[in-house]
Design an enzyme around this catalytic site. Sequence first.
Site, PDB file in Angstrom:
ATOM      1  N   SER A   1       0.757  -1.364   0.019  1.00 41.32           N
ATOM      2  CA  SER A   1      -0.164  -0.108   0.072  1.00 41.32           C
ATOM      3  C   SER A   1       0.631   1.340   0.147  1.00 41.32           C
ATOM      4  CB  SER A   1      -0.696   0.051   1.120  1.00 41.32           C
ATOM      5  OG  SER A   1      -1.593   1.343   1.288  1.00 41.32           O
TER       6      SER A   1
ATOM      7  N   TYR B   1      -3.531  -0.998   9.984  1.00 38.90           N
ATOM      8  CA  TYR B   1      -3.374  -1.518   8.582  1.00 38.90           C
ATOM      9  C   TYR B   1      -1.904  -0.977   7.951  1.00 38.90           C
ATOM     10  CZ  TYR B   1      -4.358  -0.969   3.463  1.00 38.90           C
ATOM     11  OH  TYR B   1      -4.337  -1.190   2.094  1.00 38.90           O
TER      12      TYR B   1
HETATM   13  P1  NAD Z   1     -11.780  -5.295  -1.857  1.00 39.79           P
HETATM   14  O1  NAD Z   1     -12.276  -5.149  -0.469  1.00 39.79           O
HETATM   15  O2  NAD Z   1     -12.426  -4.838  -3.010  1.00 39.79           O
HETATM   16  O3  NAD Z   1     -11.371  -6.867  -2.039  1.00 39.79           O
HETATM   17  C1  NAD Z   1     -10.385  -7.671  -0.834  1.00 39.79           C
HETATM   18  C2  NAD Z   1     -10.808  -8.951  -1.185  1.00 39.79           C
HETATM   19  O4  NAD Z   1     -10.170  -9.695   0.082  1.00 39.79           O
HETATM   20  C3  NAD Z   1     -12.308  -9.240  -0.813  1.00 39.79           C
HETATM   21  O5  NAD Z   1     -12.787 -10.191  -2.163  1.00 39.79           O
HETATM   22  C4  NAD Z   1     -12.493  -9.858   0.577  1.00 39.79           C
HETATM   23  O6  NAD Z   1     -13.600 -10.836   0.594  1.00 39.79           O
HETATM   24  C5  NAD Z   1     -11.169 -10.679   0.480  1.00 39.79           C
HETATM   25  N1  NAD Z   1     -10.686 -11.071   1.784  1.00 39.79           N
HETATM   26  C6  NAD Z   1     -10.868 -10.214   3.034  1.00 39.79           C
HETATM   27  N2  NAD Z   1     -10.218 -10.957   3.805  1.00 39.79           N
HETATM   28  C7  NAD Z   1      -9.952 -12.331   3.475  1.00 39.79           C
HETATM   29  C8  NAD Z   1      -9.479 -13.366   4.316  1.00 39.79           C
HETATM   30  N3  NAD Z   1      -9.388 -13.513   5.419  1.00 39.79           N
HETATM   31  N4  NAD Z   1      -9.346 -14.668   3.277  1.00 39.79           N
HETATM   32  C9  NAD Z   1      -9.485 -14.440   1.925  1.00 39.79           C
HETATM   33  N5  NAD Z   1     -10.067 -13.466   1.294  1.00 39.79           N
HETATM   34  C10 NAD Z   1     -10.259 -12.335   2.093  1.00 39.79           C
HETATM   35  O7  NAD Z   1     -10.379  -4.340  -1.793  1.00 39.79           O
HETATM   36  P2  NAD Z   1      -9.189  -3.890  -2.771  1.00 39.79           P
HETATM   37  O8  NAD Z   1      -9.540  -2.614  -2.920  1.00 39.79           O
HETATM   38  O9  NAD Z   1      -9.583  -4.678  -4.058  1.00 39.79           O
HETATM   39  O10 NAD Z   1      -7.956  -4.411  -2.170  1.00 39.79           O
HETATM   40  C11 NAD Z   1      -7.007  -5.413  -2.432  1.00 39.79           C
HETATM   41  C12 NAD Z   1      -5.835  -5.060  -1.814  1.00 39.79           C
HETATM   42  O11 NAD Z   1      -5.212  -4.017  -2.211  1.00 39.79           O
HETATM   43  C13 NAD Z   1      -5.850  -5.170  -0.309  1.00 39.79           C
HETATM   44  O12 NAD Z   1      -4.495  -5.902   0.217  1.00 39.79           O
HETATM   45  C14 NAD Z   1      -5.631  -3.704  -0.113  1.00 39.79           C
HETATM   46  O13 NAD Z   1      -5.217  -3.503   1.097  1.00 39.79           O
HETATM   47  C15 NAD Z   1      -4.833  -3.253  -1.180  1.00 39.79           C
HETATM   48  N6  NAD Z   1      -4.905  -1.735  -1.201  1.00 39.79           N
HETATM   49  C16 NAD Z   1      -6.155  -1.226  -2.001  1.00 39.79           C
HETATM   50  C17 NAD Z   1      -6.160   0.086  -2.206  1.00 39.79           C
HETATM   51  C18 NAD Z   1      -7.159   0.751  -2.637  1.00 39.79           C
HETATM   52  O14 NAD Z   1      -7.334   1.902  -2.883  1.00 39.79           O
HETATM   53  N7  NAD Z   1      -8.325  -0.044  -3.097  1.00 39.79           N
HETATM   54  C19 NAD Z   1      -5.094   0.967  -1.695  1.00 39.79           C
HETATM   55  C20 NAD Z   1      -3.838   0.305  -1.339  1.00 39.79           C
HETATM   56  C21 NAD Z   1      -3.740  -0.812  -0.951  1.00 39.79           C
END
Ligand code: NAD
Length: 246
Positions: free
Chosen positions: A141, A154
């Site tokens: 991130s 986080y």
């Molecule tokens: P999202 O919430 O849309 O998707 C996350 C997915 O992870 C979901 O399908 C959820 O069911 C799954 N998940 C959660 N806990 C779980 C577990 N214990 N076991 C298996 N699956 C699990 O989020 P996203 O935005 O697509 O995020 C994906 C990654 O990107 C994450 O690691 C997040 O921290 C990182 N990230 C996202 C952003 C952003 O702006 N969206 C920014 C920085 C980092």
Amino acid sequence: RSLNGKVAVVTGAGSGIGRAIAIRLAEDTAKIAIWDINAEGAAETARLVEAAGGTAIALTVDCSDKAAIHAAAEETRARLGPVAILVNNAGIAPFTPFMDIDDDLFDKVIHINLRGPYLLTKEVLPDMLAAGWGRVINITSSSVQSGSFAQGHYVSSKGGLMGMTKALALEFAASGVTFNMVPPGFIDTPMLRAAPIDAEAFAQTLPMKRIGKPEDIAAACAYLASEEASYITGQTISTNGGRYMG
Ligand code: NAD
């Protein structure tokens, strides 16, 4: 670009960024194992991959549960073959003022975002070492660079994942397995839409004046998974619209 039917595990691929990564790696001819705690989301991603002509299986897995990870890895090997590519993408991102974080919540965030990738890597790395080829891509991130308000748990977990990526890159540098990371900036997913952030207003503060798309992260992952990236390990492709440089 061809991944020649290599098996890729993408965690958290039932939504957002993970779904886009699964679809992109399938376009690049990987066979995809979608691991997500959300069965419906995982099944929908598998449907999308297959509709695009790819191969996918959807497994319902809590990626912080060691026994569940082991069982899912065995099922993936039995149905698709040994794992060649691992994308540790599953994560949770609660917002909690530091003094309100209770110990259980801190542990939960660390267990899903950091201990999960540790367990997953241990589980599938032997497949990659046996093949003399592998790719581990960790979704970290940009908040590790910027800090993030009310996200002490986080940001700690993602900082830990960055450290683990570099340590393993060094330890396994001569093995044919690379370890790299993609820290997203602000990407349009259900996670971002659930955050206490005005995404449209925030976009105007970014050099590119837009929130990123999940496909932007998927493209960086596809490059790191490819043969072309074989001399790159321990590195970061910051995918953040120019917010942080260097
Ligand atoms: P999202 O919430 O849309 O998707 C996350 C997915 O992870 C979901 O399908 C959820 O069911 C799954 N998940 C959660 N806990 C779980 C577990 N214990 N076991 C298996 N699956 C699990 O989020 P996203 O935005 O697509 O995020 C994906 C990654 O990107 C994450 O690691 C997040 O921290 C990182 N990230 C996202 C952003 C952003 O702006 N969206 C920014 C920085 C980092």
